[in-house]
Motif scaffolding. Structure first.
Motif: not given
Length: 85
Positions: A12-20, A28-37
């Motif tokens: 959010a601070r860097r204004k970067v979307r997860s998929n980017v 994968t977006e799924a693995n990044l989602s797991l990291l974020k959560s």
């Protein structure tokens, strides 16, 4: 768990979307989602390095140590060592 991932805050601070970010660092977006959560037990240093390089941050910007009372959960031998220290 005493380690808290603050990846969502840094995104959010860097204004970067997860998929980017996922595409940029090669996960994968799924693995990044797991990291974020925070639903992961570990992360490769290679992944951490790629995240930090892309977001121009330090590991401490996305990882936080929040101690809890885990002494009771340690094996007896480790508890004895801590008591002697």
């Amino acid at each position: 768990m005493p380690i808290i991932l603050r990846l969502d805050v840094m995104l959010a601070r860097r204004k970067v979307r997860s998929n980017v970010l996922a595409r940029a660092i090669g996960i994968t977006e799924a693995n990044l989602s797991l990291l974020k959560s925070g639903k992961v037990k570990g992360m490769k240093f290679e992944t951490l390095e790629a995240i930090c390089a892309y977001l121009d941050c330090q590991p401490g910007d996305i990882l936080e140590y929040a101690p809890d009372d885990t002494t009771d959960q340690l094996p007896d031998a480790e508890q004895d060592t801590l008591r002697r220290a």
